[in-house]
Design a protein around this motif. Structure first.
Motif, short mmCIF file in Angstrom:
data_model
loop_
_atom_site.label_atom_id
_atom_site.label_comp_id
_atom_site.label_asym_id
_atom_site.label_seq_id
_atom_site.Cartn_x
_atom_site.Cartn_y
_atom_site.Cartn_z
N LEU A 20 -42.62 33.03 84.20
CA LEU A 20 -42.66 33.10 85.66
C LEU A 20 -43.71 34.08 86.18
O LEU A 20 -44.14 34.00 87.32
N TYR A 21 -44.05 35.05 85.34
CA TYR A 21 -44.88 36.17 85.81
C TYR A 21 -46.25 36.15 85.16
O TYR A 21 -46.41 35.63 84.06
N PRO A 22 -47.24 36.78 85.81
CA PRO A 22 -48.57 36.87 85.21
C PRO A 22 -48.55 37.64 83.90
O PRO A 22 -49.41 37.45 83.05
N GLU A 23 -47.57 38.56 83.77
CA GLU A 23 -47.43 39.29 82.50
C GLU A 23 -45.99 39.12 82.03
O GLU A 23 -45.07 39.34 82.80
N ARG A 25 -44.05 40.82 80.26
CA ARG A 25 -43.20 41.99 80.30
C ARG A 25 -42.43 42.12 81.61
O ARG A 25 -41.36 42.75 81.66
N ALA A 26 -42.93 41.51 82.67
CA ALA A 26 -42.24 41.58 83.96
C ALA A 26 -40.86 40.94 83.89
O ALA A 26 -40.01 41.20 84.74
N ALA A 27 -40.63 40.12 82.87
CA ALA A 27 -39.31 39.49 82.72
C ALA A 27 -38.31 40.43 82.04
O ALA A 27 -37.18 40.03 81.77
N LEU A 29 -36.55 43.10 83.05
CA LEU A 29 -35.29 43.35 83.77
C LEU A 29 -34.39 42.11 83.78
O LEU A 29 -33.21 42.21 83.46
N PRO A 30 -34.93 40.94 84.15
CA PRO A 30 -34.08 39.75 84.10
C PRO A 30 -33.51 39.48 82.69
O PRO A 30 -32.35 39.07 82.56
N TYR A 68 -32.05 52.60 85.14
CA TYR A 68 -31.34 51.80 86.14
C TYR A 68 -29.83 51.89 85.98
O TYR A 68 -29.32 51.82 84.87
N TYR B 76 -51.26 38.89 95.71
CA TYR B 76 -49.82 38.67 95.69
C TYR B 76 -49.17 39.19 96.96
O TYR B 76 -49.60 40.19 97.54
N PHE B 119 -43.49 37.34 95.18
CA PHE B 119 -42.33 37.85 94.46
C PHE B 119 -41.41 38.50 95.48
O PHE B 119 -41.87 39.30 96.29
N TYR B 121 -38.27 40.96 95.65
CA TYR B 121 -37.51 41.91 94.84
C TYR B 121 -36.20 42.19 95.57
O TYR B 121 -36.19 42.90 96.58
N ARG B 158 -45.73 29.41 95.53
CA ARG B 158 -44.61 29.49 94.62
C ARG B 158 -43.88 30.80 94.90
O ARG B 158 -44.53 31.82 95.13
N VAL B 160 -41.17 33.57 93.46
CA VAL B 160 -40.41 34.06 92.31
C VAL B 160 -39.36 35.06 92.81
O VAL B 160 -39.71 36.05 93.46
N VAL B 161 -38.10 34.75 92.56
CA VAL B 161 -37.02 35.63 92.99
C VAL B 161 -36.69 36.60 91.85
O VAL B 161 -36.37 36.18 90.74
N HIS B 162 -36.84 37.86 92.14
CA HIS B 162 -36.69 38.90 91.11
C HIS B 162 -35.57 39.85 91.53
O HIS B 162 -35.50 40.26 92.69
N LEU B 180 -41.09 45.82 89.20
CA LEU B 180 -41.38 44.39 89.09
C LEU B 180 -42.16 44.09 87.81
O LEU B 180 -41.99 43.04 87.19
N GLU B 181 -42.98 45.01 87.40
CA GLU B 181 -43.79 44.81 86.19
C GLU B 181 -43.01 45.05 84.90
O GLU B 181 -43.57 44.98 83.81
N PHE B 200 -49.48 43.78 89.06
CA PHE B 200 -50.29 43.24 87.96
C PHE B 200 -51.78 43.53 88.17
O PHE B 200 -52.66 42.74 87.80
#
Ligand SMILES: Cc1cc2nc3c(=O)[nH]c(=O)nc-3n(C[C@H](O)[C@H](O)[C@H](O)COP(=O)(O)O)c2cc1C
Ligand code: SF4
Ligand code: FES
Lengths: 158, 431
Positions: A20-23, A25-27, A29-30, A68, B76, B119, B121, B158, B160-162, B180-181, B200
């Protein structure tokens, strides 16, 4: 000790989140949230496992987990009660809410009942001050709290 | 009562659905925006005098203007839905009751700044708001408002729900970006500002939920119309979250030119029969406190700044005569001590130190110089920290002590409270 590993379906979800993310690692937390939902809490083994899914060091994941409040490093009860003790809730009786809960549950904030039913936390403003004094009961915000309302909530938790 | 802009749809039970939103003309502003072109949209927002409603009050059109026109990579949009400022709950209402207004606002902003991925947050504890908002995004995607070739105009977007994971500091825009990162939510030194180097490493616009919700009405009815509602330096209405010792706590939408007195007495029902107002915190807990004599003040950014406090997040916390101010400061100081990210020594040390002093005053162990020490310590860190968190913390530290000094002195001299004798440190009994 049981090996920590996601199911194939969850691994697919991890890849979806990472894409979902450009990087990737941003995933983190999810994915940590998914790990907590799956394994109950984020133990050092879970940290190492998740780190492996991201090619990150376990130390980095640990640093994130400890930052967190919603990531639990210790097991919690089947239900989590998070009582707000910030300003508005304090003005309207948060300490009485906490005292009543501690008495009814026989534990202090930060602890879990011996039967594993409830963990009680003190938390900062949940931004539901219009229903102060309030608490979060698992996913839901509940308030304004009175003794009766608290007793009803406790009654409903299995 | 003045016209409602942000809360116009709240009375419908199904206000969160696409059908209800479209019945009220929803997504027509997006169509109009696309017909106008990005520059004209940005110009309209500038004209509207919209100022960021997340806390800092920065003019929205100006902020968008910082995004470089010449660039090779993406831009973004990051939506700040990490609502965490104590006393504030308006973004939760918007996420739950008008998610499509936010989506349309995001699309308009994205179109204006040339952004294809946004995004949002959302604070981790907000489970229901997250579910409702995510469902709304699904509906908008199915209806073709989010995706490729939106409205047949070749615009794509698009969302993105974070979800956050519990940390107040992630509401600060650079902390939010770090989080977020996939990192801990440590703020970073600015500049570079996010509009130059944000999420990013790319140019990023960070806007609050409510700010974005203002965009569809501004585009539909024109910037001049919105500007005409507020004061000279700030357009429009905004959503005031009112809590504490009032008869009717809740969200009230009023023009920013309205006064605190109007809000508390004409809308929130006052402090209740037989009670006397003592103090008001007008802009979330980071705003300096006002005494009961100081509430005839307009609640726009400049009005409250001139009154020595700030509009902040418009979280209005009302305290009546039964409030013990040293105890209130203890609660607030505990919050800042707990939430400091610890990166800057002055912020980490001063928040911890002041919390300790407040604790000993309440415990009846204060010493006469403690109130002065609080003010001295608070001032030490000014201007030395990475982010505005610390500036927010000193708002209450200094103002509570300076405006209610006698209550601190009484606690220290008598080891007890003069407001609520016999119960030092105890909250008011639950009803
Ligand atoms: C400590 C701290 C906490 C903040 N918390 C929030 C918040 O919860 N929500 C928010 O929108 N802005 C918050 N802000 C302000 C953001 O940094 C940023 O200014 C804002 O999101 C920009 O959006 P706007 O221009 O639309 O207001 C916070 C700032 C600081 C210093
Ligand atoms: S001012 Fe405080 S919260 Fe902000 S970066 Fe420094 S230590 Fe962290
Ligand atoms: S102070 Fe308790 S929810 Fe805000």
């Amino acid at each position: 000790m049981s090996a920590v590993a996601f199911s194939a379906a969850h691994l697919q979800e991890v890849r979806r989140l990472q894409a979902l993310y450009p990087e990737r690692r941003a995933a983190l937390l999810p994915v940590l949230r998914l790990a907590q939902e799956t394994f109950g809490h984020i133990s050092p083994e879970v940290e190492t496992y998740v780190a492996g899914l991201f090619d990150l060091s376990p130390a980095h994941v640990h640093e994130v987990v400890t930052f967190y409040t919603l990531f639990f490093q210790e097991p919690v009860g089947r239900h989590v009660l998070a009582v707000c003790h910030n300003l508005t809730c304090s003005l309207l009786g948060a300490e009485d809410v906490l005292a009543h809960l501690e008495e009814r549950l026989g534990i202090e904030a930060g602890e879990t009942t011996p039967d594993g039913r409830v963990t009680l936390f003190r938390v900062e403003c949940l931004c539901a001050c219009e229903i102060a004094p309030m608490m979060q009961v698992d996913d839901d915000f509940v308030g304004p709290l009175t003794r009766e309302r608290i007793d009803d909530v406790l009654e409903s938790l299995r | 009562m003045a016209e409602r802009i942000f809360t116009r749809n709240f009375d419908r039970a199904d206000s969160h659905t696409l059908a209800a939103y479209r019945a009220g003309g929803g997504y027509e502003a997006l169509r109009k925006a696309i017909a106008m072109g990005p520059e004209a949209v940005a110009a309209e927002v500038k004209k509207s005098n919209l100022r960021g409603l997340g806390g800092a009050g920065f003019p929205t059109g100006t902020k968008w203007g910082f995004v470089p026109k010449q660039r090779s990579g993406p831009v973004y949009l990051v939506v700040n839905a990490d609502e965490g400022e104590p006393g504030t709950f308006k973004d939760r209402y918007l996420l739950e009751r008008d998610p499509h207004a936010l989506i349309e606002g995001m699309l308009i902003a994205a179109y204006a700044i040339g952004c294809e991925t946004s995004f949002i947050y959302i604070r981790g504890e907000y489970v229901r708001p997250w579910r409702i908002f995510s469902d709304a995004v699904g509906e908008a995607e199915a209806a073709g408002f989010v995706g490729t070739n939106i409205l047949g105009a070749g615009f794509q977007h698009r969302i993105v729900v974070h979800r956050g994971a519990g940390a107040y500091i992630c509401g600060e825009e650079m902390g939010l970006i770090s989080s977020l990162e996939g990192k801990k939510g440590w703020p970073k030194v600015k500049p570079p500002f996010p509009a130059i180097k944000g999420a990013f490493g790319q140019p990023t616009v960070v806007n609050n939920v409510e700010t974005l919700c203002a965009l569809p009405p501004i585009i539909a009815r024109g910037g001049e119309w919105f500007a005409g509602i507020g004061t000279k330096s700030q357009g429009g209405t905004r959503m005031y979250s009112v809590s504490g010792h009032v008869v009717r706590p809740g969200v009230y939408e009023l023009p920013v030119s309205a006064t605190l007195r109007e809000l508390i007495y004409e809308h929130a029902g006052g402090v209740g029969a037989g009670r006397v107002l003592k103090a008001v915190v007008p802009g979330g807990s980071s705003a300096a406190i006002l005494t009961a004599a100081e509430i005839d003040v307009a609640m726009d950014v400049d009005g409250l700044r001139n009154a020595g406090t700030m509009a902040g997040s418009a979280g209005v916390i009302v305290m009546d005569e039964t409030t013990c101010i040293p105890e209130a400061l203890y609660v607030v100081a505990r919050f800042y001590a707990h939430e400091s990210c610890g990166q800057c020594t002055p912020c980490r040390e001063c928040t911890g130190w002041i919390y300790k002093i407040c604790g000993r005053i309440l415990a009846g162990k204060g010493v006469p110089q403690d109130p002065d020490t609080i003010v001295d310590v608070a001032k030490r860190g000014i201007g030395t920290t990475i982010c505005a968190f610390y500036d927010g913390a000193i708002g209450p530290y200094i103002s509570y002590v300076e405006k209610f000094r006698s209550e601190f002195d009484y606690h220290i001299a008598h080891g007890a409270c003069d407001v609520r004798p016999g119960q030092p440190g105890a909250g008011r009994a639950a009803p």
